[in-house]
Design a protein around this motif. Structure first.
Motif, PDB file in Angstrom:
ATOM      1  N   LEU A 152       0.816  -1.212   0.000  1.00  0.00           N
ATOM      2  CA  LEU A 152       0.000   0.000   0.000  1.00  0.00           C
ATOM      3  C   LEU A 152       0.852   1.266   0.000  1.00  0.00           C
ATOM      4  CD1 LEU A 152      -3.078  -0.647   2.335  1.00  0.00           C
ATOM      5  CD2 LEU A 152      -3.108   0.114  -0.038  1.00  0.00           C
ATOM      6  N   LEU A 153       1.876   1.282   0.855  1.00  0.00           N
ATOM      7  CA  LEU A 153       2.733   2.464   0.941  1.00  0.00           C
ATOM      8  C   LEU A 153       3.430   2.758  -0.385  1.00  0.00           C
ATOM      9  CD1 LEU A 153       4.326   2.112   4.498  1.00  0.00           C
ATOM     10  CD2 LEU A 153       2.482   3.637   3.774  1.00  0.00           C
ATOM     11  N   ASP A 154       3.765   1.700  -1.125  1.00  0.00           N
ATOM     12  CA  ASP A 154       4.405   1.884  -2.435  1.00  0.00           C
ATOM     13  C   ASP A 154       3.475   2.586  -3.426  1.00  0.00           C
ATOM     14  OD1 ASP A 154       6.733   0.732  -1.608  1.00  0.00           O
ATOM     15  OD2 ASP A 154       6.336  -1.240  -2.484  1.00  0.00           O
ATOM     16  N   LYS A 155       2.178   2.463  -3.196  1.00  0.00           N
ATOM     17  CA  LYS A 155       1.192   3.062  -4.104  1.00  0.00           C
ATOM     18  C   LYS A 155       0.750   4.457  -3.655  1.00  0.00           C
ATOM     19  CE  LYS A 155      -0.693  -1.552  -5.056  1.00  0.00           C
ATOM     20  NZ  LYS A 155      -1.842  -2.446  -4.807  1.00  0.00           N
ATOM     21  N   MET A 156       1.105   4.825  -2.432  1.00  0.00           N
ATOM     22  CA  MET A 156       0.637   6.091  -1.862  1.00  0.00           C
ATOM     23  C   MET A 156       1.609   7.225  -2.137  1.00  0.00           C
ATOM     24  SD  MET A 156      -0.780   4.470   1.730  1.00  0.00           S
ATOM     25  CE  MET A 156      -0.864   6.052   2.564  1.00  0.00           C
ATOM     26  N   SER A 157       1.056   8.411  -2.400  1.00  0.00           N
ATOM     27  CA  SER A 157       1.902   9.576  -2.719  1.00  0.00           C
ATOM     28  C   SER A 157       2.033  10.558  -1.560  1.00  0.00           C
ATOM     29  CB  SER A 157       1.329  10.300  -3.943  1.00  0.00           C
ATOM     30  OG  SER A 157      -0.009  10.703  -3.701  1.00  0.00           O
ATOM     31  N   LEU A 158       1.276  10.342  -0.475  1.00  0.00           N
ATOM     32  CA  LEU A 158       1.328  11.181   0.725  1.00  0.00           C
ATOM     33  C   LEU A 158       1.080  12.666   0.427  1.00  0.00           C
ATOM     34  CD1 LEU A 158       4.333   9.680   2.782  1.00  0.00           C
ATOM     35  CD2 LEU A 158       1.928   9.004   2.760  1.00  0.00           C
ATOM     36  N   GLU A 159       0.125  12.917  -0.448  1.00  0.00           N
ATOM     37  CA  GLU A 159      -0.201  14.314  -0.711  1.00  0.00           C
ATOM     38  C   GLU A 159      -0.881  14.923   0.517  1.00  0.00           C
ATOM     39  OE1 GLU A 159      -3.518  12.055  -3.042  1.00  0.00           O
ATOM     40  OE2 GLU A 159      -1.451  11.718  -2.382  1.00  0.00           O
ATOM     41  N   PRO A 160      -0.619  16.189   0.797  1.00  0.00           N
ATOM     42  CA  PRO A 160      -1.157  16.810   2.015  1.00  0.00           C
ATOM     43  C   PRO A 160      -2.605  17.274   1.857  1.00  0.00           C
ATOM     44  CG  PRO A 160       0.201  18.373   0.836  1.00  0.00           C
ATOM     45  CD  PRO A 160       0.306  17.075   0.077  1.00  0.00           C
ATOM     46  N   ALA A 161      -3.338  17.186   2.982  1.00  0.00           N
ATOM     47  CA  ALA A 161      -4.674  17.787   3.033  1.00  0.00           C
ATOM     48  C   ALA A 161      -4.591  19.118   3.773  1.00  0.00           C
ATOM     49  CB  ALA A 161      -5.649  16.853   3.741  1.00  0.00           C
ATOM     50  N   THR A 162      -3.651  19.188   4.739  1.00  0.00           N
ATOM     51  CA  THR A 162      -3.374  20.434   5.469  1.00  0.00           C
ATOM     52  C   THR A 162      -1.854  20.500   5.686  1.00  0.00           C
ATOM     53  OG1 THR A 162      -3.390  19.582   7.749  1.00  0.00           O
ATOM     54  CG2 THR A 162      -5.531  20.064   6.751  1.00  0.00           C
ATOM     55  N   VAL A 163      -1.392  21.560   6.305  1.00  0.00           N
ATOM     56  CA  VAL A 163       0.048  21.693   6.574  1.00  0.00           C
ATOM     57  C   VAL A 163       0.512  20.677   7.613  1.00  0.00           C
ATOM     58  CG1 VAL A 163       0.136  24.133   5.986  1.00  0.00           C
ATOM     59  CG2 VAL A 163      -0.411  23.462   8.333  1.00  0.00           C
ATOM     60  N   ASN A 164      -0.438  20.041   8.312  1.00  0.00           N
ATOM     61  CA  ASN A 164      -0.088  19.069   9.355  1.00  0.00           C
ATOM     62  C   ASN A 164      -0.039  17.623   8.862  1.00  0.00           C
ATOM     63  OD1 ASN A 164      -0.062  21.069  11.484  1.00  0.00           O
ATOM     64  ND2 ASN A 164      -2.293  21.097  11.351  1.00  0.00           N
ATOM     65  N   THR A 165      -0.418  17.400   7.615  1.00  0.00           N
ATOM     66  CA  THR A 165      -0.423  16.043   7.068  1.00  0.00           C
ATOM     67  C   THR A 165       1.003  15.515   6.898  1.00  0.00           C
ATOM     68  OG1 THR A 165      -2.375  16.651   5.775  1.00  0.00           O
ATOM     69  CG2 THR A 165      -1.298  14.587   5.207  1.00  0.00           C
ATOM     70  N   PHE A 166       1.205  14.230   7.245  1.00  0.00           N
ATOM     71  CA  PHE A 166       2.517  13.601   7.035  1.00  0.00           C
ATOM     72  C   PHE A 166       2.823  13.540   5.547  1.00  0.00           C
ATOM     73  CE2 PHE A 166       1.987  12.172  11.367  1.00  0.00           C
ATOM     74  CZ  PHE A 166       3.281  12.080  11.842  1.00  0.00           C
TER      75      PHE A 166
END
Length: 251
Positions: A152-166
C-alpha cells in the motif's frame, strides 16, 4: 399440538417480535415488557439464539434477518450500516462516531453517526480521503501485516490535506510503528484544520478490517483526553468485532 406447546410457541414468537422491534433489548427488558419470569424469558431467548433467530452481544439481544434469506443472499459484503454495536459506541462516547474501511489507497466511510445517534448520516457515508490523512486510515495501516503495508505504501503519494499532514515517507513509517504500539491513532488537524480525530482498529478473526473513530473540533477535543477516548473506542471496537463474528457464525 398440546395446549402448553401452543402457549410456549406463542410466547417464543412474541419474544422474537419484541427483539426485532427493540434491537439491543436485554433479558430484564423482555421480562418486563412481556410479564415473563426470569427462567421463562431466559429459556425462550436461549432457544431462539440456539436456533439462530437472534444473536447476543454481551447482555443485548439482536434479531438475525439472515435466517429468513436464501443461501445466495446470506453472504453479501459486510452490512456496516446494519451493525447495532456502533450505535451503542456512539451513545457511550456522545461524540460524532465514524466507521471506515480501506478501498485501494483511500479510506471510505461506511457508517457515520451524529447526535442523537439514532440514524446514519447517509450524506456522509461513502466519503473518501487518503489513508495517510486521517486517524482512521493511519490506524488501519499500522495494524496491517508487513507485506500488505509495504504494498500500500508503495502506491501512496502522501499528498497533504493540510500543513499538518505527514508527507515524509520515512517519518510516516516511524509514526505507524508508534501507532501500532499505542493501539490507537490521533489525527491533529491532519485532515481538516480545526478538527481532531481519535481512531482504533476493528478486527475480525484477528485481522484488521476497519477503524472506529470519533472526531470533534479542537476546542472540544483536547490532547489530554485522547487516551481516555481511545479506551472507550476500544470497548466499542470489541463489541463491533463480537457482532460481526457472531453474524458470520450464524450461517
Amino acid at each position: 399440538m398440546a395446549q402448553n406447546q401452543v402457549s410456549t410457541l406463542r410466547k417464543g414468537l412474541l419474544v422474537l417480535e419484541l427483539v426485532k422491534q427493540n434491537e439491543g433489548i436485554t433479558l430484564a427488558e423482555v421480562m418486563k415488557k412481556l410479564h415473563l419470569s426470569k427462567s421463562t424469558a431466559f429459556r425462550l431467548l436461549t432457544t431462539l439464539e440456539e436456533m439462530k433467530y437472534i444473536y447476543k452481544i454481551q447482555t443485548a439481544y439482536f434479531f438475525n434477518p439472515k435466517i429468513f434469506l436464501g443461501e445466495s443472499e446470506k453472504r453479501p459484503s459486510k452490512g456496516w450500516t446494519s451493525l447495532r454495536s456502533i450505535y451503542q459506541a456512539a451513545e457511550n462516547l456522545q461524540m460524532s462516531t465514524y466507521l471506515g474501511k480501506v478501498d485501494g489507497t483511500d479510506l471510505v466511510m461506511t457508517q457515520v453517526l451524529h447526535a442523537p445517534f439514532q440514524q446514519s448520516a447517509d450524506d456522509e457515508m461513502g466519503n473518501r480521503s487518503k489513508l495517510h490523512q486521517s486517524a482512521l486510515g493511519k490506524v488501519i495501516l499500522a495494524h496491517l501485516d508487513e507485506v500488505k503495508l509495504t504494498s500500500l505504501l508503495d502506491k501512496m503519494s502522501l499528498e497533504p490535506a493540510t500543513v499538518n499532514t505527514f508527507q515524509d515517507s520515512q517519518l510516516f513509517r516511524y509514526h505507524l510503528k508508534a501507532i501500532h504500539e499505542d493501539g490507537y491513532a490521533f489525527d491533529d488537524e491532519e485532515r481538516a484544520v480545526g478538527l481532531r480525530c481519535v481512531a482504533v482498529p476493528v478486527f475480525c478473526n484477528k485481522k484488521v478490517i476497519a477503524a472506529l473513530a470519533i472526531a470533534a473540533p479542537t476546542t472540544q477535543l483536547p490532547r489530554s483526553s485522547v487516551k481516555q477516548i481511545a479506551t472507550k473506542l476500544n470497548v466499542g471496537s470489541k463489541a463491533i468485532t463480537q457482532e460481526i463474528e457472531a453474524l458470520d457464525n450464524i450461517h
